[in-house]
Structure formats: structure tokens, C-alpha cells
Design a protein around this motif. Sequence first.
Motif, short mmCIF file in Angstrom:
data_model
loop_
_atom_site.label_atom_id
_atom_site.label_comp_id
_atom_site.label_asym_id
_atom_site.label_seq_id
_atom_site.Cartn_x
_atom_site.Cartn_y
_atom_site.Cartn_z
N ALA A 17 -53.64 7.26 -105.05
CA ALA A 17 -54.32 7.17 -103.76
C ALA A 17 -55.04 5.84 -103.52
N ASN A 18 -54.75 4.84 -104.36
CA ASN A 18 -55.34 3.53 -104.08
C ASN A 18 -54.82 2.97 -102.76
N HIS A 19 -53.54 3.23 -102.48
CA HIS A 19 -52.96 2.84 -101.20
C HIS A 19 -52.94 4.05 -100.30
N LYS A 20 -53.72 3.97 -99.24
CA LYS A 20 -53.87 5.15 -98.37
C LYS A 20 -52.53 5.56 -97.78
N TRP A 21 -51.69 4.58 -97.47
CA TRP A 21 -50.41 4.89 -96.84
C TRP A 21 -49.46 5.60 -97.80
N TYR A 22 -49.59 5.31 -99.08
CA TYR A 22 -48.74 6.03 -100.04
C TYR A 22 -49.29 7.44 -100.28
N GLY A 25 -62.73 8.76 -102.14
CA GLY A 25 -61.35 8.96 -102.62
C GLY A 25 -60.34 9.18 -101.50
N GLY A 26 -60.84 9.47 -100.30
CA GLY A 26 -59.93 9.58 -99.16
C GLY A 26 -59.69 10.99 -98.64
N LYS A 27 -60.59 11.92 -98.92
CA LYS A 27 -60.39 13.28 -98.43
C LYS A 27 -60.40 13.31 -96.90
N ASP A 28 -61.39 12.66 -96.32
CA ASP A 28 -61.49 12.67 -94.86
C ASP A 28 -60.29 11.98 -94.21
N GLY A 29 -59.90 10.85 -94.76
CA GLY A 29 -58.76 10.11 -94.20
C GLY A 29 -57.48 10.92 -94.30
N THR A 30 -57.33 11.63 -95.40
CA THR A 30 -56.13 12.47 -95.57
C THR A 30 -56.07 13.54 -94.48
#
Length: 264
Positions: free
Chosen positions: A227-232, A66-71
Motif C-alpha cells: 500500500a505504499n503506492h495508493k494506486w496499486y 495507512g490509507g483506510k479512508d482513501g481506500t
Amino acid sequence: MDQYRVQPGTKLDLQAIDPGQTGGLTREAAKAETKALNKRLEDLQELLYAENKHKVLVVLQAMDAGGKDGTIRKVFEHVNPQGVKVASFKKPTAKELAHDYLWRIHQHTPGTGMITIFNRSHYEDVLVVRVWDIVAESRWSKRYGHIVDFEQMLADEGTTIIKFYLHIDKEEQKSRLQARLDNPAKHWKFDVADLDQRARWDDYMRAFEDAISRTSTADNPWYVVPANHKWYRDLVISRVMVDTLEALDMSYPESEDLSNVVIP
Ligand code: ATP
Ligand code: MG
């Protein structure tokens, strides 16, 4: 960003929230804005540390990939590592399981001047635990109330809590997991057990909806972040962080009069 805040007492319907939203922005525009916000976050974090008065707790929850690390990497890339801690909550150890479920959590809450990011959290105890019947419903169903009270206590004692659910859809998870499979350098991130979790997607969505609906309070709100778009995703979280820290109305501590100080 108020549109992503879950108002207390409302019943969240995740299907009604498009995880692919972009706020009408292009990737380039969003990235530029995020960059500026992250610089601002750097200043605010320094102020938080210097003022040494407030404590900030950021909770990140999401499905696998889901992007926890990337966030954490992106939003906090400029902040001073001395003032920020990350606590990751994995499967509880035997010692942790011998205690109540908040025992391991409480010892990682932030002290004054600090930001702590929870990468997963006590919410696992009403998510994975509920989906897989790890404890009886009669037990987990009481936890929403405990969690609200626990977080209210932290807030009353000076902790600002911001909770983010990174909202992706099942298709996006598939493509992120596939990308990990396709790249040998990412195999370490691929956990076959994630496929078992994925198979219970709908149960997880219901568990998230209940957890978020029941624990989003005026003091301790949840934000559902497209959160589908990481940049958004990064833009929304950076914006909420900056707005929340600015609302603390912090100032540098008064120093003594240094105008006559001469350094020999
Ligand atoms: P990564 O991106 O590295 O995969 P992760 O947060 O998924 O990060 P993992 O070690 O893969 O880390 O997974 C942690 C697992 O521990 C998750 O499946 C999560 O649901 C589980 N877990 C966390 N807290 C609890 C809990 N209280 N009870 C049972 N399982 C838990
Ligand atoms: Mg994992």
C-alpha cells in the motif's frame, strides 16, 4: 491476487513483503484497470442488493495514514450509497467498555443485500490493546480464538468476510504524516497521538503478524495489500472485491411474467 492472501496456518512475516510493489504496472495502467473494476463493482453491488441473499463484510486495518479512508473513497466511489455502510471503530466509549469487546462490533455487521466496511474493527482489541497493555495478556491472547469463532459464525450464517491489511512501511508513514503537517487544510487529519503509535511501530508489526496469522482462515481470509503506492493498493483491493463478489454466483431474483403488463 492469491499471492496477497494469507494462507491459513502460515506464519506471516511482514518484512518479507515489499509494501512498494506495483505488480510491474505503471500508475496509468493500474488506474485504468481500477476504474474498470470499480464499474464492475457497481454492477455487482446492485446485484447483491437486488438478490438480497448475501451479506458482505470488508475489514480494513492499517497503521495511521495507512490509507483506510482513501481506500473507502476510491474503491467504493461508484457504488450506490444505499447499499454500503461504513462503521468506524474508535476508542471505545464507557458504555462499550462495560460490555465484551465484540458487543459494539456485532451490531454493525451487514444484513442481507448489504456491504459493510469496517474502518478499524474488533482487531483493535488484539492490536492497540496488546501493544499498550490495555488488558492483560491472559485476556487478549484468548481473543484470537474468539475472533475466529465469531467470524466463522457470521460466515456460517451467510456473511462473506474479506479482510485487508494495508501494508505501508515506516518511511511512507513519515512522508504521509509530514504531508499533513505541511498542508494546513490537512491539519484536521493530524493527530499528535499518532506519533506515540508510530514510536511503537515494531510492536505493532508483531501484533499485526500474530493477529493476521492466527485469524486468516479458508472462509475468512486476510489479504496483505502492498500500500505504499495508493494506486496499486486500490487496484489490488478492487480486484479482490470483484473476484469475491463474482464467486458468489449471484443472480437477479425471478420476477413474475411482466410481458402483458400495460401501464395505463
Ligand atoms: P483518521 O484517519 O481520521 O485518523 P482513525 O481510524 O485513525 O482515522 P482516530 O479517531 O484517529 O481514527 O483513531 C481511533 C483510535 O482509536 C486509534 O488509535 C485506535 O487504535 C483506537 N481504538 C480503536 N479501537 C480501540 C479499542 N478497542 N481499544 C482501544 N483503542 C481503540
Ligand atoms: Mg487517526
